[in-house]
Design a protein around this motif. Structure first.
Motif, short mmCIF file in Angstrom:
data_model
loop_
_atom_site.label_atom_id
_atom_site.label_comp_id
_atom_site.label_asym_id
_atom_site.label_seq_id
_atom_site.Cartn_x
_atom_site.Cartn_y
_atom_site.Cartn_z
N LEU A 1 13.80 5.95 -1.04
CA LEU A 1 14.78 5.37 -0.13
C LEU A 1 14.16 4.56 1.01
O LEU A 1 14.70 3.53 1.40
CB LEU A 1 15.67 6.47 0.46
CG LEU A 1 16.45 7.28 -0.56
CD1 LEU A 1 17.17 8.41 0.13
CD2 LEU A 1 17.41 6.40 -1.31
N VAL A 2 13.07 5.04 1.57
CA VAL A 2 12.46 4.37 2.73
C VAL A 2 10.95 4.27 2.55
O VAL A 2 10.33 5.13 1.93
CB VAL A 2 12.76 5.13 4.05
CG1 VAL A 2 14.22 5.11 4.38
CG2 VAL A 2 12.25 6.55 3.98
N ALA A 3 10.39 3.21 3.09
CA ALA A 3 8.95 3.01 3.16
C ALA A 3 8.25 3.17 1.81
O ALA A 3 7.15 3.71 1.73
CB ALA A 3 8.33 3.95 4.19
N LEU B 1 5.28 6.13 -8.86
CA LEU B 1 5.46 4.95 -9.71
C LEU B 1 6.91 4.44 -9.64
O LEU B 1 7.15 3.23 -9.62
CB LEU B 1 5.08 5.28 -11.15
CG LEU B 1 3.59 5.52 -11.39
CD1 LEU B 1 3.35 6.06 -12.79
CD2 LEU B 1 2.82 4.24 -11.17
N THR B 2 7.85 5.36 -9.58
CA THR B 2 9.25 4.97 -9.44
C THR B 2 9.48 4.27 -8.09
O THR B 2 10.26 3.31 -8.02
CB THR B 2 10.17 6.20 -9.56
OG1 THR B 2 9.89 6.86 -10.79
CG2 THR B 2 11.63 5.81 -9.52
N ASP B 3 8.80 4.72 -7.05
CA ASP B 3 8.89 4.05 -5.75
C ASP B 3 8.48 2.59 -5.88
O ASP B 3 9.12 1.70 -5.32
CB ASP B 3 7.99 4.73 -4.72
CG ASP B 3 8.45 6.12 -4.34
OD1 ASP B 3 9.58 6.49 -4.70
OD2 ASP B 3 7.66 6.82 -3.69
N SER C 1 12.40 -5.57 2.59
CA SER C 1 13.26 -4.68 3.37
C SER C 1 14.57 -4.39 2.66
O SER C 1 15.01 -5.14 1.79
CB SER C 1 13.55 -5.30 4.75
OG SER C 1 14.26 -6.50 4.59
N TRP C 2 15.20 -3.31 3.09
CA TRP C 2 16.52 -2.97 2.58
C TRP C 2 17.56 -3.81 3.30
O TRP C 2 17.43 -4.11 4.47
CB TRP C 2 16.83 -1.49 2.85
CG TRP C 2 16.07 -0.56 1.98
CD1 TRP C 2 14.82 -0.09 2.20
CD2 TRP C 2 16.51 0.02 0.76
NE1 TRP C 2 14.47 0.75 1.19
CE2 TRP C 2 15.49 0.83 0.28
CE3 TRP C 2 17.67 -0.07 0.02
CZ2 TRP C 2 15.59 1.56 -0.88
CZ3 TRP C 2 17.79 0.65 -1.14
CH2 TRP C 2 16.74 1.45 -1.59
N ASN C 3 18.60 -4.16 2.62
CA ASN C 3 19.68 -4.94 3.22
C ASN C 3 21.00 -4.26 2.93
O ASN C 3 21.40 -4.13 1.79
CB ASN C 3 19.67 -6.36 2.64
CG ASN C 3 20.59 -7.28 3.39
OD1 ASN C 3 21.15 -6.91 4.40
ND2 ASN C 3 20.73 -8.48 2.88
#
Length: 96
Positions: free
Chosen positions: A40-42, A76-78, A93-95
């Motif tokens: 989800l993040v970073a 790996l999924t990240d 970045s997420w939008n």
């Protein structure tokens, strides 16, 4: 009558092996824990970190092999999620 050979394993080498296994187990758990929020993040930082920790844990012979493999899969999924975001949006970045 033959006598058994004395045990040549020193206490310090046994303690070092236990510490190494404990460190490898900790790395396996850390790779799993870092891989989860990386979805989800970073994910640009947490994904590669999870992969590296899992690889080191597996190389050192962790007793938590399943957790290390799962941490590597999450890492790996990240990176796959990151690649999908870059492809879809053109940014890292997420939008919302």
């Amino acid at each position: 009558m033959q006598l058994a050979a004395p045990d040549r394993t020193s206490p310090t080498s046994t303690a070092k092996k236990k510490a190494s296994t404990r460190d490898a187990d900790s790395m396996a758990v850390a790779s799993f824990i870092l891989g989860l929020p990386g979805l989800l993040v970073a994910n640009i930082f947490l994904g590669p970190t999870a992969i590296v920790l899992a690889a080191i844990a597996l190389r050192r012979g962790t007793s938590r092999r399943g957790r290390a493999w799962f941490g590597m899969a999450l890492g790996l999924t990240d990176l796959v999620v990151l690649a999908a975001l870059i492809t879809a949006d053109g940014t890292v970045s997420w939008n919302l």
